[in-house]
Scaffold this motif. Sequence first.
Motif, mmCIF file in Angstrom:
data_model
loop_
_atom_site.group_PDB
_atom_site.id
_atom_site.type_symbol
_atom_site.label_atom_id
_atom_site.label_comp_id
_atom_site.label_asym_id
_atom_site.label_seq_id
_atom_site.Cartn_x
_atom_site.Cartn_y
_atom_site.Cartn_z
ATOM 1 N N UNK A 588 43.219 42.964 52.127
ATOM 2 C CA UNK A 588 42.512 43.685 51.060
ATOM 3 C C UNK A 588 41.115 43.087 50.859
ATOM 4 N N UNK A 589 40.257 43.873 50.195
ATOM 5 C CA UNK A 589 38.860 43.454 50.057
ATOM 6 C C UNK A 589 38.689 42.222 49.183
ATOM 7 N N UNK A 590 39.663 41.892 48.371
ATOM 8 C CA UNK A 590 39.527 40.751 47.478
ATOM 9 C C UNK A 590 39.993 39.432 48.100
ATOM 10 N N UNK A 607 40.745 33.032 51.366
ATOM 11 C CA UNK A 607 40.161 32.598 50.101
ATOM 12 C C UNK A 607 40.216 33.784 49.137
ATOM 13 N N UNK A 608 40.664 33.530 47.908
ATOM 14 C CA UNK A 608 40.805 34.618 46.946
ATOM 15 C C UNK A 608 39.483 34.855 46.224
ATOM 16 N N UNK A 609 39.238 36.104 45.850
ATOM 17 C CA UNK A 609 38.065 36.503 45.063
ATOM 18 C C UNK A 609 38.544 37.551 44.060
ATOM 19 N N UNK A 610 39.233 37.067 43.026
ATOM 20 C CA UNK A 610 39.911 37.976 42.107
ATOM 21 C C UNK A 610 39.439 37.739 40.688
ATOM 22 N N UNK A 611 38.478 38.526 40.227
ATOM 23 C CA UNK A 611 38.110 38.578 38.815
ATOM 24 C C UNK A 611 37.860 37.248 38.162
#
Length: 617
Positions: A588-590, A607-611
């Motif tokens: 997924x994009x995040x 690596x996470x990029x979530x809010x």
Amino acid sequence: MASATRTHSDTHVVWPVLIAIPLLFVVFAIVWSLAQPAAERLTLPDTDDAMRMVQVLDLKDGAAWHDLTQRRLNPPEGVPMHWSRLPDLPLLGVLTVAEPWRGRAEAVNLAATLVPPLLWLGFFAAFVWAAAPLIARAAWPMAGLVCLALLVPHSYFLPLRVDHHGWQLLLAMIGAGALLRAALGTGVTHGLILAGVAGALGLWIGAEAIPPIALLASGLTLLWLIRGARAWALVLYGAVLTSGVLLIYPLALARAAWGLKTCDAFSSVSLGLAGAVLAFGLGLLILEGRLGPRLTDLRPRLLSAGLLGGGLLLALWVLFPECARGPYSALSPEALALIDQVVEAQPMVAVIAAHPRTAAFYLALPLAALALVLWRLRVVARAERGQWWVLLLLVLGGLALQFWQLRTSALANSYAGLALAWWAGSWAQRALASRRRLARIGLRALPVVAILGLPFCAALLVAAVTGKSDALVAHRCDLSAVIPVLNSPDLTASGPALIAAHLNVGPALLLRTPHRVLAAPYHRNTGGLRANHDIFGPDEAQSRQVIAERGVDLLYVCGAPTPDSASTPVSDLERPTLYQRLQTGAVPEWLEPIPLPGAHPGEFLYRTQVGMTPRRW
């Protein structure tokens, strides 16, 4: 005269053989381990082994003696581990001596290599000591050879197996030896004192000591029922056991935890169990003094023991109702799901259905020992039946424990080995009567080869009959690609990251990196288990929410495409889990992929990029 000379000559080599056998095993084990590639030195074979070493390193780095909370697991709360400091001590000793001149990685490897085989020396000595009442002194080396042939218990003493299971087997053998001496009537006092100390140490290590303690107390009760006027043995054992627990109490627990009732670790429950053994023995002793001749028959003794034992069990239930259903009685749904997925925690009936070859391997020696003991009870003189009755109790108890949980198979095979040691010793006695050296060697080797080969033959026979060639394979990832990346400056400069991964990978990541881990396969890790389950589930919105709430920085996937449902649930093909999608490259994009040079198929790091505020790496 010639026969007596041969017997003396064979007896003369008892101690050299008994010393040479275990030392050769230890030397072989250590050389084999040190010959492994340097890159594999910290690859401990089991999750518990890795977590044990993490606990030891924490203690060496300044953790408080009584603080068993693993703070890098499920942060910020951490996980209070249900373990003991006792098995940490020899590992800590080797680390303390070796680290200044070998460095941490080599010191860890040295400790993990040396301590388990050295602990096996204790198990070997305890096994031979326990079997000694069953066999002639000249045949003691046969007990040592039988010990070598017990493959199932040995798995806990191989290099790198640093967890506590080997300790419990050693302590259980001391209890078994004391019981056999009580049945024989020689060395009873010293044996029971040793057994009481061993039982107290076992309770300090964990709840696995309860079945051997219960079997020993039951065996002493059986001897009282058969012979009468021996309740003092139960009193002595219970007194030493209770005193040992009381002495250990301040070592094991901080003052604030003295009143806690934990069913899966050392606590006031341990003291209650030890006290119950002492109270039972005192009760029988009082009955002996007051009723006297009325207890000469089996029926009144059986009624007295039943009423007294039932009353004490009722008292324990009133005092500790939360433990009435065992150490896992108060677990969360997430923890119960974990237990259901652990193969070694499965009952033998389930293993027989799913893995019949493995079940045959684990059951072969206990069943053979059961047949042998039953036969001996039919042919042996009445005066000699006491030790065979208690041996039957140990073998049956081990089998019953196997059908409760597969993990107890090592204890069951150890108890079985005592009966088989008698069988091997009887063949050694035949060898003494032979005039031919080759025949004497063959008569000694035959039972040992049979004991060594029986589990394999049983497994092959079952595989041929059922057509199943099963094997118990734990989820294991080759971390050789991800560890260098996780330890690189890019991922460590900003401090430890929080990683979500398969449960069985968690302890190894804690050991081999400075990072934190959300979940590992421990039933007290309730919050981490729930979060890990939600992150890797099929609901992407829920995954993103939990990642944001828990502050997860990295996701790591590897190994089997459908890992256990306790950590990463398996869904249907129309709605695959996040874990499954990530292994197929559907990102997924995040999530941002992090390159893993040399990664295996299905192995990825993200690596996470979530809010949240992006982390500066």
